[in-house]
Design a protein around this motif. Structure first.
Motif, mmCIF file in Angstrom:
data_model
loop_
_atom_site.group_PDB
_atom_site.id
_atom_site.type_symbol
_atom_site.label_atom_id
_atom_site.label_comp_id
_atom_site.label_asym_id
_atom_site.label_seq_id
_atom_site.Cartn_x
_atom_site.Cartn_y
_atom_site.Cartn_z
ATOM 1 N N ILE A 143 9.729 5.740 3.883
ATOM 2 C CA ILE A 143 10.748 6.726 3.538
ATOM 3 C C ILE A 143 11.780 6.816 4.656
ATOM 4 C CG2 ILE A 143 9.302 8.580 4.468
ATOM 5 C CD1 ILE A 143 10.491 10.476 2.403
ATOM 6 N N TYR A 144 13.060 6.968 4.285
ATOM 7 C CA TYR A 144 14.116 7.201 5.265
ATOM 8 C C TYR A 144 14.082 8.670 5.687
ATOM 9 C CZ TYR A 144 15.989 2.733 3.653
ATOM 10 O OH TYR A 144 16.147 1.410 3.332
ATOM 11 N N LEU A 145 14.200 8.914 6.992
ATOM 12 C CA LEU A 145 14.121 10.287 7.490
ATOM 13 C C LEU A 145 14.784 10.361 8.862
ATOM 14 C CD1 LEU A 145 12.634 12.929 6.410
ATOM 15 C CD2 LEU A 145 10.951 12.463 8.200
ATOM 16 N N ASN A 146 15.566 11.416 9.085
ATOM 17 C CA ASN A 146 16.173 11.679 10.396
ATOM 18 C C ASN A 146 16.943 10.471 10.933
ATOM 19 O OD1 ASN A 146 14.932 14.127 10.176
ATOM 20 N ND2 ASN A 146 13.467 13.822 11.819
ATOM 21 N N LYS A 147 17.735 9.825 10.071
ATOM 22 C CA LYS A 147 18.551 8.653 10.426
ATOM 23 C C LYS A 147 17.706 7.452 10.853
ATOM 24 C CE LYS A 147 22.643 11.301 11.700
ATOM 25 N NZ LYS A 147 23.693 11.548 12.730
ATOM 26 N N GLY A 148 16.402 7.508 10.591
ATOM 27 C CA GLY A 148 15.507 6.401 10.862
ATOM 28 C C GLY A 148 14.676 6.108 9.638
ATOM 29 N N ILE A 149 13.507 5.549 9.848
ATOM 30 C CA ILE A 149 12.637 5.203 8.734
ATOM 31 C C ILE A 149 11.191 5.484 9.119
ATOM 32 C CG2 ILE A 149 12.433 2.769 9.448
ATOM 33 C CD1 ILE A 149 12.522 2.049 6.436
ATOM 34 N N ILE A 150 10.451 6.082 8.186
ATOM 35 C CA ILE A 150 9.027 6.338 8.373
ATOM 36 C C ILE A 150 8.246 5.113 7.925
ATOM 37 C CG2 ILE A 150 7.069 7.719 7.595
ATOM 38 C CD1 ILE A 150 8.797 9.214 9.533
ATOM 39 N N LEU A 151 7.320 4.677 8.762
ATOM 40 C CA LEU A 151 6.457 3.544 8.472
ATOM 41 C C LEU A 151 5.016 4.013 8.349
ATOM 42 C CD1 LEU A 151 7.881 1.137 11.215
ATOM 43 C CD2 LEU A 151 8.593 1.252 8.812
ATOM 44 N N ALA A 152 4.226 3.268 7.585
ATOM 45 C CA ALA A 152 2.796 3.557 7.442
ATOM 46 C C ALA A 152 1.996 2.321 7.838
ATOM 47 C CB ALA A 152 2.468 3.962 6.007
ATOM 48 N N ARG A 153 0.925 2.544 8.564
ATOM 49 C CA ARG A 153 -0.013 1.479 8.914
ATOM 50 C C ARG A 153 -1.407 2.072 8.857
ATOM 51 N NH1 ARG A 153 -0.409 -3.489 11.528
ATOM 52 N NH2 ARG A 153 -2.126 -3.737 13.006
ATOM 53 N N PHE A 154 -2.272 1.527 8.001
ATOM 54 C CA PHE A 154 -3.565 2.146 7.709
ATOM 55 C C PHE A 154 -3.288 3.553 7.171
ATOM 56 C CE2 PHE A 154 -4.471 -0.500 11.644
ATOM 57 C CZ PHE A 154 -4.697 -1.657 10.917
ATOM 58 N N ASN A 155 -3.899 4.596 7.769
ATOM 59 C CA ASN A 155 -3.571 5.969 7.371
ATOM 60 C C ASN A 155 -2.725 6.661 8.427
ATOM 61 O OD1 ASN A 155 -5.804 6.078 9.190
ATOM 62 N ND2 ASN A 155 -6.245 8.173 8.512
ATOM 63 N N ASN A 156 -1.985 5.873 9.213
ATOM 64 C CA ASN A 156 -1.164 6.412 10.287
ATOM 65 C C ASN A 156 0.314 6.391 9.921
ATOM 66 O OD1 ASN A 156 -3.464 6.705 11.941
ATOM 67 N ND2 ASN A 156 -3.281 4.591 12.668
ATOM 68 N N ILE A 157 1.051 7.366 10.449
ATOM 69 C CA ILE A 157 2.480 7.507 10.226
ATOM 70 C C ILE A 157 3.212 7.198 11.527
ATOM 71 C CG2 ILE A 157 4.324 9.176 9.741
ATOM 72 C CD1 ILE A 157 2.841 8.442 7.248
ATOM 73 N N TYR A 158 4.324 6.429 11.409
ATOM 74 C CA TYR A 158 5.152 6.082 12.556
ATOM 75 C C TYR A 158 6.618 6.349 12.220
ATOM 76 C CZ TYR A 158 1.004 3.482 14.065
ATOM 77 O OH TYR A 158 -0.277 3.127 14.430
ATOM 78 N N ARG B 156 -6.611 -3.360 0.003
ATOM 79 C CA ARG B 156 -6.045 -3.548 -1.329
ATOM 80 C C ARG B 156 -7.061 -3.238 -2.419
ATOM 81 N NH1 ARG B 156 -3.423 -9.481 -0.974
ATOM 82 N NH2 ARG B 156 -3.777 -9.318 -3.234
ATOM 83 N N LEU B 157 -8.284 -3.689 -2.239
ATOM 84 C CA LEU B 157 -9.325 -3.487 -3.246
ATOM 85 C C LEU B 157 -9.580 -2.009 -3.493
ATOM 86 C CD1 LEU B 157 -11.551 -4.699 -5.074
ATOM 87 C CD2 LEU B 157 -13.068 -4.646 -3.084
ATOM 88 N N PHE B 158 -9.633 -1.200 -2.435
ATOM 89 C CA PHE B 158 -9.954 0.218 -2.553
ATOM 90 C C PHE B 158 -8.714 1.116 -2.590
ATOM 91 C CE2 PHE B 158 -13.930 -1.574 -0.994
ATOM 92 C CZ PHE B 158 -14.870 -0.919 -1.775
ATOM 93 N N ARG B 159 -7.535 0.500 -2.653
ATOM 94 C CA ARG B 159 -6.280 1.250 -2.777
ATOM 95 C C ARG B 159 -6.146 2.280 -1.648
ATOM 96 N NH1 ARG B 159 -6.824 -2.582 -6.079
ATOM 97 N NH2 ARG B 159 -5.974 -2.499 -8.191
ATOM 98 N N LEU B 160 -6.209 1.800 -0.404
ATOM 99 C CA LEU B 160 -6.203 2.688 0.750
ATOM 100 C C LEU B 160 -4.857 2.705 1.475
ATOM 101 C CD1 LEU B 160 -9.761 2.049 2.259
ATOM 102 C CD2 LEU B 160 -8.944 4.040 0.977
ATOM 103 N N GLU B 161 -3.792 2.345 0.789
ATOM 104 C CA GLU B 161 -2.463 2.438 1.386
ATOM 105 C C GLU B 161 -1.876 3.829 1.181
ATOM 106 O OE1 GLU B 161 -0.188 -1.768 1.432
ATOM 107 O OE2 GLU B 161 -0.318 -0.802 -0.517
ATOM 108 N N LEU B 162 -1.036 4.231 2.097
ATOM 109 C CA LEU B 162 -0.253 5.449 1.934
ATOM 110 C C LEU B 162 0.906 5.192 0.977
ATOM 111 C CD1 LEU B 162 -0.072 6.587 5.652
ATOM 112 C CD2 LEU B 162 -1.096 7.907 3.810
ATOM 113 N N GLY B 163 1.247 6.201 0.189
ATOM 114 C CA GLY B 163 2.403 6.118 -0.698
ATOM 115 C C GLY B 163 2.017 6.372 -2.141
ATOM 116 N N PRO B 164 3.008 6.791 -2.942
ATOM 117 C CA PRO B 164 4.425 6.939 -2.621
ATOM 118 C C PRO B 164 4.707 8.195 -1.796
ATOM 119 C CG PRO B 164 4.021 7.709 -4.829
ATOM 120 C CD PRO B 164 2.711 7.134 -4.335
ATOM 121 N N ALA B 165 5.981 8.358 -1.418
ATOM 122 C CA ALA B 165 6.399 9.496 -0.609
ATOM 123 C C ALA B 165 7.625 10.140 -1.228
ATOM 124 C CB ALA B 165 6.694 9.049 0.823
#
Length: 368
Positions: free
Chosen positions: A15-30, A63-72
């Motif tokens: 997601i775009y936020l605060n003139k930057g972009i939010i990234l997801a890796r595992f269950n972490n937000i960057y 992928r098998l267990f659908r453990l990605e973050l999203g949508p936002a």
């Protein structure tokens, strides 16, 4: 031709936020700048036990267990957004580096989309439609998050109408909503609704020709691409002044599930590689790795263009060899929200050979 300027391995552009972009890796937000040059950890979403923690770190099992973050979905509160994870909706505050469980969805299957309403009496509310197989055509809910964080049911499709909701899109110039539903028979429909859901009626109920996952209002036209598997897909328009007749503009290489909401002209959308649709879950269907007849090969693409100048493919990649039902379709997803630079295109690849789990950064122009 446009070229990939940056590949960010193992991160999902969310997601775009605060003139930057939010990234997801595992269950972490960057949080990152738009060019993926400075990446900062924000917080973790939800709690994973030791087993799921390990599973989420192995891409195939993720992928098998659908453990990605999203949508936002963005929110009107500065620096805040909602994100879906493991059947739940979390409220994330980037400034406070926190993620709070806010809503437990009765449908554990990940929805395709969340919508922030930006105008009208419910501005600041977020809409979420049930997305599950629902082969028996049970009733289907659309949930609404009010600006104060309280969730309720905004509308219910009665029994016998649809299988599930693909997406909800706002047309602020007309003060209406477009509700996209699928998948089979008359359940594949583009609906019109007022902002209060007091008058919900079909705009186009033309079987698989009106099966779509995104729409874009453009003047007096409604632009969309079909999401069918048995026949060839098309980029289409509906003239909103004249009625509901579907005009097929040109064929595309696969079904289309995702488009970029930050690019209006030119448009940016992607195609997916998926199997034939079925009205029941079978072992053979879960293990199938054969594209459906309407999917023209094993390549997912990103299209960029306009109704006036035409379209071109700026990125493509092959679906990997793993079964569709177990390990997800080959697809290309776009971050949502408001970008600080609409010449930039970011996207995330899922189940694509050599690109799976990676995000990319390009520009719409041939050179910067």
């Amino acid at each position: 031709m446009s070229e990939v300027l940056c590949c960010l391995k193992g991160f999902k552009a969310l997601i775009y936020l605060n003139k930057g972009i939010i990234l997801a890796r595992f269950n972490n937000i960057y949080f990152s700048d738009l060019r993926f040059e400075r990446i900062e950890f924000v917080c973790s979403v939800g709690k994973l036990g030791p087993l799921f923690f390990l599973i989420s770190r192995i891409r195939l099992l993720q992928r098998l267990f659908r453990l990605e973050l999203g949508p936002a979905s963005p929110l009107l509160e500065p620096g805040c957004f909602l994100v879906f994870f493991r059947g739940n909706v979390f409220f994330v505050d980037v400034e406070k580096s926190s993620a709070t469980l806010e809503f437990f969805s009765l449908c554990h299957k990940r929805p395709l989309q969340l919508l922030l309403l930006r105008s009208g009496p419910h501005a600041g509310s977020v809409l979420l439609g049930d997305y599950q197989s629902n082969f028996d055509y049970n009733s289907v809910n659309i949930y609404r998050r009010k600006p104060n964080g309280v969730w309720d049911i905004a509308f219910t499709f009665p029994e016998g109408e649809i299988n599930h909701v693909h997406g909800i899109f706002e047309d602020s110039s007309r003060n209406i909503l477009y509700i996209l539903t699928g998948d089979f028979g008359s359940g594949a429909c583009i609906w019109l609704s007022d902002l209060d859901f007091m008058n919900v009626r079909p705009l186009s109920r033309s079987g698989q020709k009106s099966r779509a996952c995104w729409v874009l209002p453009f003047g007096n036209l409604l632009v969309f691409a079909t999401d069918q598997q048995a026949e060839i897909n098309y980029l289409c328009t509906i003239d909103l002044d004249d009625g509901s007749t579907i005009n097929q503009l040109f064929p595309i290489v696969g079904s289309s599930i995702c488009s970029s909401n930050v690019h209006v002209d030119p448009f940016v959308f992607s195609t997916a590689v998926e199997p034939i649709s079925a009205n029941k879950i079978t072992l053979g269907g879960l293990l199938s790795s054969k594209p459906a007849p309407g999917i023209l090969g094993d390549v997912a693409c990103v299209y960029v263009g306009s109704l006036h100048t035409g379209f071109r493919v700026i990125f493509s990649a092959k679906k990997d060899f793993l079964p569709f039902g177990l390990f997800q379709f080959g697809n290309i997803l776009f971050p949502v929200g408001d970008s600080a630079n609409t010449n930039y295109v970011h996207f995330y690849c899922s189940s694509l050979l050599g690109h799976d789990g990676n995000s990319y950064f390009m520009t719409l122009q041939d050179s910067e």
